[in-house]
Design a protein around this motif. Structure first.
Motif, short mmCIF file in Angstrom:
data_model
loop_
_atom_site.label_atom_id
_atom_site.label_comp_id
_atom_site.label_asym_id
_atom_site.label_seq_id
_atom_site.Cartn_x
_atom_site.Cartn_y
_atom_site.Cartn_z
N VAL A 58 -3.18 9.60 -11.09
CA VAL A 58 -2.63 9.35 -9.75
C VAL A 58 -3.33 8.14 -9.12
O VAL A 58 -2.70 7.25 -8.56
N PHE A 59 -4.64 8.14 -9.26
CA PHE A 59 -5.49 7.06 -8.72
C PHE A 59 -5.12 5.71 -9.36
O PHE A 59 -4.88 4.72 -8.68
N THR B 10 0.85 -1.20 0.00
CA THR B 10 0.00 0.00 0.00
C THR B 10 0.88 1.24 0.00
O THR B 10 0.63 2.21 -0.74
N GLY C 126 2.25 1.88 -3.37
CA GLY C 126 1.21 2.46 -4.23
C GLY C 126 1.07 3.95 -4.01
O GLY C 126 1.03 4.74 -4.95
N VAL C 127 1.03 4.36 -2.73
CA VAL C 127 0.90 5.78 -2.41
C VAL C 127 2.19 6.52 -2.79
O VAL C 127 2.15 7.66 -3.28
N THR D 90 -0.08 -1.08 -6.27
CA THR D 90 -0.39 -1.94 -5.13
C THR D 90 -0.93 -3.30 -5.58
O THR D 90 -0.51 -4.35 -5.07
N ALA E 180 -1.67 4.51 -8.29
CA ALA E 180 -1.66 4.01 -6.91
C ALA E 180 -2.23 2.60 -6.81
O ALA E 180 -1.58 1.68 -6.29
N ILE E 181 -3.43 2.40 -7.36
CA ILE E 181 -4.03 1.07 -7.21
C ILE E 181 -3.32 0.05 -8.09
O ILE E 181 -3.17 -1.10 -7.71
N ALA F 161 2.01 7.23 -6.29
CA ALA F 161 1.08 8.35 -6.48
C ALA F 161 1.78 9.69 -6.25
O ALA F 161 1.56 10.65 -6.99
N VAL F 162 2.65 9.74 -5.23
CA VAL F 162 3.39 10.97 -4.95
C VAL F 162 4.29 11.33 -6.14
O VAL F 162 4.37 12.49 -6.55
#
Lengths: 103, 255
Positions: A88-89, A68, A71-72, A96, A92-93, A75-76
Motif C-alpha cells: 500500500v505504501f 497526492t 497516490g492515496v 504520486t 501510494a508513493i 492506496a485505497v
C-alpha cells in the motif's frame, strides 16, 4: 544557555510529559467500561482526522494536490484488494512520484 | 524495565534476526512476520522524513546537536517540524513551545487507549511513554490480540526510533534539501495511517466515529492553530463512547 536551547528543552520535556500523562491514568479509571469504550474509539477518531488533515492542511488553509490524492486513491484500491501495508505504501508513493515526474 | 518489556524487545530482535526461519515462525505466531514487515516499511518512511527534518532544521539555523536533541527527546515528527518552523521564523523562540506542545497533545489521548493493551507499570511506564506516537498507536490498533498489539507497538517503536535518528543525523550532516514530495512521500503518511485504520473500520460504529472525527477536523483547519483539529476529533470518540445506548445498533453521531 540561549533562549532557543531553553525553549527546545521545555518543548522536548513537555512533549514527553504529555505522552506519559496519557498512559498514566490509574487502573481504576481505565477499568471503567465507559472509559474503555472511549479509549477504543479515540485512536479511530483521531487517526481518521489525521489522514484527512495530512491530505488537505496546507498550514491553516485547504491545499489539495491531485497527485497526492491520486497516490492515496491508489492506496485505497490496494487496500480493497487486501494488500499488505508495505505494498500500500509503495503504491501510494510510487503513484504520486510518477505523476509528479510526468506533470 | 520489567521482564515483560524485555521479553517484548527480545521477541522483536529474535524475529528480526531469523528472517530465513519464517515458516516455523509463522506457524507459532502468524501475525508476526506481516507486523514486522509493516514496521520496517514505516521505519524506511521515517528515515526519509527524518532526513528531511534534519536538513530543514540545520538549514533553518539550528545546530546539529539541537536537531538531534529534538529527534531523540522530543521524538514526534509533527511537533519537531513545528518547533523548527516557529522558532526560526524571526520572532521569539518561546512561540515555538506552544506550537510543538499543541501537536503533542494527541499523544496523551493515544496513551489512554494504549495503557489498556500495554498495561505498563512502574519504570516500564517511563520507557513506554517515549514511544507513544501516531505510528505505534496505529500499528497497535491494527492488530487483533493483545499480544500482537504489544509486539506491533514495540517493533514499530524501536525500528522507527532507530531509523528516525539515523535519518535526522544524515539529513543534518549532509543537509542536501531533497524535497520529500519529489519521491511522493507526502502521500505516504495518509496512505499508511489509512491502511492501519482499515481493519478497525469494519464495524459501523467505528466508521461513523472515523467519519465524524475526520469531518470535524477538516472543518476546523482554517479556524484553529495546527494540532487542534486532530485533538478536536477526540470529542467525537467521547460523545460516541459516553452516550447511553452504545450497545445495540450504532447510529450516526451528532457531535
Amino acid at each position: 544557555m540561549t533562549p532557543l536551547w531553553i525553549a527546545l528543552i521545555v518543548s522536548a520535556l513537555g512533549s514527553y510529559l504529555l505522552k506519559l500523562a496519557g498512559i498514566s491514568l490509574p487502573e481504576s479509571v481505565l477499568n471503567h467500561p465507559r472509559v474503555q469504550k472511549v479509549a477504543s474509539l479515540l485512536p479511530v477518531a483521531m487517526l481518521s482526522a489525521l489522514v484527512l488533515v495530512e491530505l488537505c492542511d496546507g498550514g491553516g488553509r485547504y491545499v489539495l494536490d491531485w497527485r497526492t490524492l491520486a497516490g492515496v486513491g491508489a492506496a485505497v484500491v490496494a487496500l480493497l484488494l487486501r494488500r499488505g501495508l508495505l505494498l500500500v505504501f509503495v503504491v501510494a508513493i510510487g503513484t504520486t512520484a510518477l505523476l509528479r515526474l510526468l506533470t | 524495565m520489567t521482564n515483560e518489556t524485555i521479553r517484548s524487545i527480545v521477541e522483536v530482535m529474535r524475529s528480526t534476526s531469523r528472517t530465513n526461519d519464517r515458516f516455523s515462525l509463522s506457524v507459532a505466531t502468524p501475525w508476526r512476520a506481516p507486523v514486522l514487515r509493516a514496521a520496517l516499511g514505516i521505519g524506511l518512511y521515517a528515515a526519509a522524513f527524518g532526513a528531511s527534518f534534519g536538513a530543514v532544521s540545520v538549514g533553518a539555523g539550528l545546530s546539529v546537536t539541537q536537531t538531534m536533541v529534538l529527534s531523540l527527546v522530543l521524538f514526534s515528527g509533527a511537533s519537531q517540524f513545528a518547533f523548527v518552523g516557529v522558532a526560526t521564523a524571526g520572532g521569539s523562540p518561546w512561540a515555538a513551545v506552544p506550537a510543538a506542545l499543541l501537536l503533542g497533545v494527541r499523544n496523551a489521548f493515544y496513551g489512554v487507549g494504549l495503557a489498556q493493551t500495554l498495561q505498563p507499570r512502574g519504570l516500564r511506564r517511563l520507557v513506554t511513554a517515549h514511544f507513544v506516537i501516531d505510528e505505534t498507536t496505529a500499528m497497535a490498533l491494527g492488530q487483533e490480540s493483545p499480544r500482537a498489539k504489544r509486539y506491533a507497538f514495540w517493533a514499530t517503536g524501536l525500528i522507527l526510533f532507530t531509523l528516525w535518528q539515523v535519518g535526522s543525523l544524515t539529513g543534518a550532516l549532509v543537509g542536501t534539501a531533497v524535497d520529500p514530495a519529489d519521491f511522493g512521500l507526502d502521500a505516504a503518511a495518509p496512505a499508511v495511517f489509512l491502511a492501519l485504520l482499515w481493519p478497525s473500520l469494519r464495524s459501523a460504529e467505528s466508521r461513523w466515529v472515523g467519519l465524524c472525527g475526520a469531518g470535524l477536523a477538516v472543518a476546523l483547519i482554517p479556524h484553529v492553530p495546527a494540532g487542534v483539529p486532530v485533538i478536536a476529533a477526540a470529542a467525537v470518540a467521547l460523545v460516541a463512547g459516553l452516550r447511553p445506548t452504545s450497545t445495540s445498533t450504532p447510529r450516526k453521531e451528532t457531535s
